[in-house]
Design a protein around this motif. Structure first.
Motif, PDB file in Angstrom:
ATOM      1  N   ILE A 144      -0.341 -36.373 -21.537  1.00  0.00           N
ATOM      2  CA  ILE A 144      -0.987 -35.765 -20.371  1.00  0.00           C
ATOM      3  C   ILE A 144      -1.178 -34.271 -20.587  1.00  0.00           C
ATOM      4  O   ILE A 144      -0.592 -33.672 -21.494  1.00  0.00           O
ATOM      5  N   GLY A 145      -1.989 -33.658 -19.756  1.00  0.00           N
ATOM      6  CA  GLY A 145      -2.213 -32.226 -19.847  1.00  0.00           C
ATOM      7  C   GLY A 145      -2.642 -31.659 -18.517  1.00  0.00           C
ATOM      8  O   GLY A 145      -2.977 -32.385 -17.584  1.00  0.00           O
ATOM      9  N   ARG A 146      -2.636 -30.329 -18.453  1.00  0.00           N
ATOM     10  CA  ARG A 146      -3.059 -29.644 -17.238  1.00  0.00           C
ATOM     11  C   ARG A 146      -4.579 -29.720 -17.126  1.00  0.00           C
ATOM     12  O   ARG A 146      -5.306 -29.464 -18.088  1.00  0.00           O
ATOM     13  N   LEU A 147      -5.036 -30.076 -15.928  1.00  0.00           N
ATOM     14  CA  LEU A 147      -6.472 -30.123 -15.675  1.00  0.00           C
ATOM     15  C   LEU A 147      -6.753 -29.878 -14.213  1.00  0.00           C
ATOM     16  O   LEU A 147      -5.857 -29.889 -13.373  1.00  0.00           O
ATOM     17  N   LEU A 148      -8.021 -29.650 -13.928  1.00  0.00           N
ATOM     18  CA  LEU A 148      -8.490 -29.397 -12.571  1.00  0.00           C
ATOM     19  C   LEU A 148      -9.441 -30.525 -12.200  1.00  0.00           C
ATOM     20  O   LEU A 148     -10.488 -30.696 -12.810  1.00  0.00           O
ATOM     21  N   ARG A 149      -9.024 -31.293 -11.199  1.00  0.00           N
ATOM     22  CA  ARG A 149      -9.717 -32.532 -10.817  1.00  0.00           C
ATOM     23  C   ARG A 149     -10.291 -32.371  -9.414  1.00  0.00           C
ATOM     24  O   ARG A 149      -9.617 -31.854  -8.516  1.00  0.00           O
ATOM     25  N   PRO A 150     -11.530 -32.821  -9.189  1.00  0.00           N
ATOM     26  CA  PRO A 150     -12.066 -32.751  -7.826  1.00  0.00           C
ATOM     27  C   PRO A 150     -11.160 -33.491  -6.838  1.00  0.00           C
ATOM     28  O   PRO A 150     -10.710 -34.615  -7.096  1.00  0.00           O
ATOM     29  N   SER A 151     -10.878 -32.853  -5.724  1.00  0.00           N
ATOM     30  CA  SER A 151     -10.002 -33.432  -4.693  1.00  0.00           C
ATOM     31  C   SER A 151     -10.545 -34.740  -4.132  1.00  0.00           C
ATOM     32  O   SER A 151      -9.782 -35.591  -3.678  1.00  0.00           O
ATOM     33  N   ASN A 152     -11.873 -34.922  -4.184  1.00  0.00           N
ATOM     34  CA  ASN A 152     -12.476 -36.147  -3.660  1.00  0.00           C
ATOM     35  C   ASN A 152     -12.539 -37.261  -4.717  1.00  0.00           C
ATOM     36  O   ASN A 152     -13.121 -38.313  -4.465  1.00  0.00           O
ATOM     37  N   TYR A 153     -11.986 -37.019  -5.893  1.00  0.00           N
ATOM     38  CA  TYR A 153     -11.907 -37.983  -7.002  1.00  0.00           C
ATOM     39  C   TYR A 153     -13.263 -38.340  -7.600  1.00  0.00           C
ATOM     40  O   TYR A 153     -13.363 -39.284  -8.383  1.00  0.00           O
TER      41      TYR A 153
END
Length: 194
Positions: A144-153
């Protein structure tokens, strides 16, 4: 007369020492915050993104366009809480077909920048950035790693422009995938503007 000669010498020496094509002394260093600031701003909570550790695939990558002349001079990453080992970090200028690849291990507690052999960039060049976990990891959750994911998926709505950088795409693969545009990997680059 001695004071005038001293003043002229100091002025001449200062001009030679600070010689730069745009007289901006701040661009003579590797700005480690160059891409991380843009990632943080473009993919902020206010813009509908969550900062998380996830995506258990071996390679996390993204592609950007840098609209400035200069060189990529460092790479920044933070190992996840589940892994202390290393990664192959690869930065490829796909426009000029030049690249850097090297093995790095990063801090688990903070964004950790490490110098690299510079990758030259001309205004408008397309850059691919990826981290691939080294062989020998023992648990899937180590990938796994750090990422920025849209809150609405939803998928990330690339392209996204922030400052002199256009974020074009992302991809996750290895032991699964590919999974394009799922999230923005938090892999930072230091940049020295010419």
């Amino acid at each position: 007369m001695k004071a005038i000669k001293t003043l002229l010498f100091c002025f001449t020496a200062a001009s030679i020492i600070s010689c730069d094509n745009d007289n901006d002394p701040t661009n003579n260093v590797c700005d480690t915050g160059y891409v991380s600031t843009l990632i943080t701003n473009a993919f902020s909570t206010a813009n509908g993104y969550d900062d998380m550790e996830t995506m258990d695939l071996e390679t996390h990558e993204y592609t950007i366009q840098i609209n400035a002349d200069g060189e990529i001079c460092s790479v920044g990453y933070q190992n996840p809480s589940t892994y202390t080992g290393g990664y192959t970090m690869t930065i490829t200028n796909t426009t000029s077909n030049t690249s850097y690849s090297g093995v790095h291990t990063f801090s688990q507690t903070t964004l950790d920048y490490q110098s690299i052999t510079p990758v030259l960039v001309n205004n408008g060049d397309i850059i691919n950035v990826k981290r691939t976990i080294l062989p020998g990891y023992t648990l899937l959750n180590q990938t796994i790693g750090r990422l920025l994911r849209p809150s609405n998926y939803n998928d990330v709505p690339y392209p996204i422009t922030q400052g002199n950088v256009v974020f074009l795409s992302s991809n996750f693969y290895g032991t699964g995938g590919p999974i394009p545009d799922f999230a923005q990997p938090y892999i930072a680059l230091g940049f020295k503007v010419n």
